[in-house]
Design a protein around this motif. Structure first.
Motif, mmCIF file in Angstrom:
data_model
loop_
_atom_site.group_PDB
_atom_site.id
_atom_site.type_symbol
_atom_site.label_atom_id
_atom_site.label_comp_id
_atom_site.label_asym_id
_atom_site.label_seq_id
_atom_site.Cartn_x
_atom_site.Cartn_y
_atom_site.Cartn_z
ATOM 1 N N SER A 29 5.870 7.091 1.759
ATOM 2 C CA SER A 29 5.903 6.057 2.795
ATOM 3 C C SER A 29 6.977 5.015 2.508
ATOM 4 N N ASP B 20 0.818 -1.214 0.000
ATOM 5 C CA ASP B 20 0.000 0.000 0.000
ATOM 6 C C ASP B 20 0.855 1.270 0.000
ATOM 7 N N ALA B 21 2.097 1.163 -0.431
ATOM 8 C CA ALA B 21 3.031 2.275 -0.286
ATOM 9 C C ALA B 21 2.727 3.426 -1.225
ATOM 10 N N THR B 22 3.033 4.616 -0.743
ATOM 11 C CA THR B 22 3.197 5.796 -1.580
ATOM 12 C C THR B 22 4.703 6.027 -1.693
ATOM 13 N N PRO B 23 5.137 6.845 -2.646
ATOM 14 C CA PRO B 23 6.575 7.145 -2.683
ATOM 15 C C PRO B 23 7.103 7.664 -1.343
ATOM 16 N N ASN C 253 6.017 -3.799 -4.424
ATOM 17 C CA ASN C 253 7.229 -2.992 -4.267
ATOM 18 C C ASN C 253 8.422 -3.753 -3.692
#
Length: 329
Positions: free
Chosen positions: A19, A14-17, A53
């Motif tokens: 996080s 569930d990552a954003t850049p 990721n």
């Protein structure tokens, strides 16, 4: 004293850049903390094009760890050899070996995901021949002398720190991998506890007149998370372990042998299975393992929870393992 390992693959579905950047920085800080407390090894690995990721560049990560630490080894287990340019890989490993003073351990495998080969336009059917070329090339490159490569004469500099070369093991779960290691006189790293394959490797060493040794996972090498209340931790964070377990399961066909292989489809099944274990410090000490593999950021684990696990291990488990070693010694 048992081998102690902190494993990082930086998975976060569930990552954003932002996080994911925080996760990478936290992993390096955790490695520095582990180094200060005397943990043996940071283990990392390579996978490409994964939606969650998964870390694709283990040597870049290793460089960051070496810059933040003084003693801890970094094991890349494994680099997918045929996806790399042999000369460039020789250079990268040499630089990391010099930077770290010989703390890099590289396990070279051929992988088991055709999608990764397709991503880099590498012929899956030629992976064995490509692996042979890669291993033969890096060994020649690290001598610092000229050698013939794809019809031309080349020389790779600088020479590594380690003599005669950086620690390089051949990984895999097949007889072909064992033969490859024996022929080149390289150590063999079976991907699971496979005594029959270790015996085959030793037979091939005699056949080829080479020398080598085996670094094989123990029959029981669970991935650990330390918590004061395992029931609460399973309820709140078990989904992160299940995510990783299900990802691995989706990649592994019946002939893939791996130390991390789970058939679980629910958190309860995963807990009962024992591949992943959430333990109190007391229960962790009582495991009596030869290798303690801590996995603090598994499957997108919240960073704060990862730190709690690492602190508990380093402050409440490691000292007791050392005390037991002193008593038994």
């Amino acid at each position: 004293m048992p081998v102690t390992v902190v494993r990082f693959n930086l998975v976060d579905p569930d990552a954003t850049p932002a996080s994911l950047s925080a996760r990478y920085k936290a992993a390096v800080e955790m490695a520095a903390y582990a180094d200060d407390r005397g943990i043996t090894t940071v283990q990392t690995e390579e996978h490409h094009g994964v939606a969650n990721n998964w870390l694709p560049s283990p040597f870049a990560f290793a460089g960051a760890v070496f810059g933040a630490t003084r003693q801890i080894a970094v094991t890349v287990s494994a680099v997918i050899g045929p996806l790399h340019d042999p000369l460039r890989l020789a250079e990268d490993i040499a630089v990391l070996d010099l930077l770290s003073g010989g703390r890099l351990v590289t396990v070279a495998g051929i992988g088991y995901r055709p999608e990764e080969y397709a991503l880099f336009d590498v012929d899956w059917k030629r992976r064995g021949k490509l692996q042979d070329e890669l291993l033969e090339t890096v060994l020649k490159a690290w001598t610092g002398e000229e050698f013939a490569y794809r019809g031309r004469t080349v020389r790779v500099t600088p020479r590594p720190f380690s003599d005669p070369h950086p620690l390089l093991l051949v990984g895999g779960s097949s007889k072909a991998a064992a033969r490859r290691a024996a022929r080149l006189g390289l150590p063999f790293f079976p991907s699971a506890h496979l005594p029959e394959l270790e015996a085959y490797y030793k037979e091939r060493l005699i056949e080829y007149g080479t020398e080598g040794w085996t670094m094989m996972p123990a029959a029981e090498t669970p991935l650990l998370h330390i918590a004061e209340d395992p029931d609460r931790a399973w309820a709140e964070y078990g989904g992160h372990f299940l995510h990783e377990a299900r990802t691995y399961a989706s990649w592994q066909s019946g002939d893939i042998r791996s130390a991390v292989k789970s058939a679980a489809t629910t958190v309860d099944e995963l807990r009962a299975e024992g591949v992943y274990r959430i333990l109190t410090p007391d229960a962790c000490v009582e495991q009596g393992l030869d290798n303690f593999v801590l996995h603090p950021l598994s499957g997108g684990m919240p960073i704060d929870e990862g730190w709690r696990s690492l602190h508990l291990f380093c402050e409440n488990v490691l000292p007791r393992l050392r005390a037991l070693e002193g008593i038994e010694g």
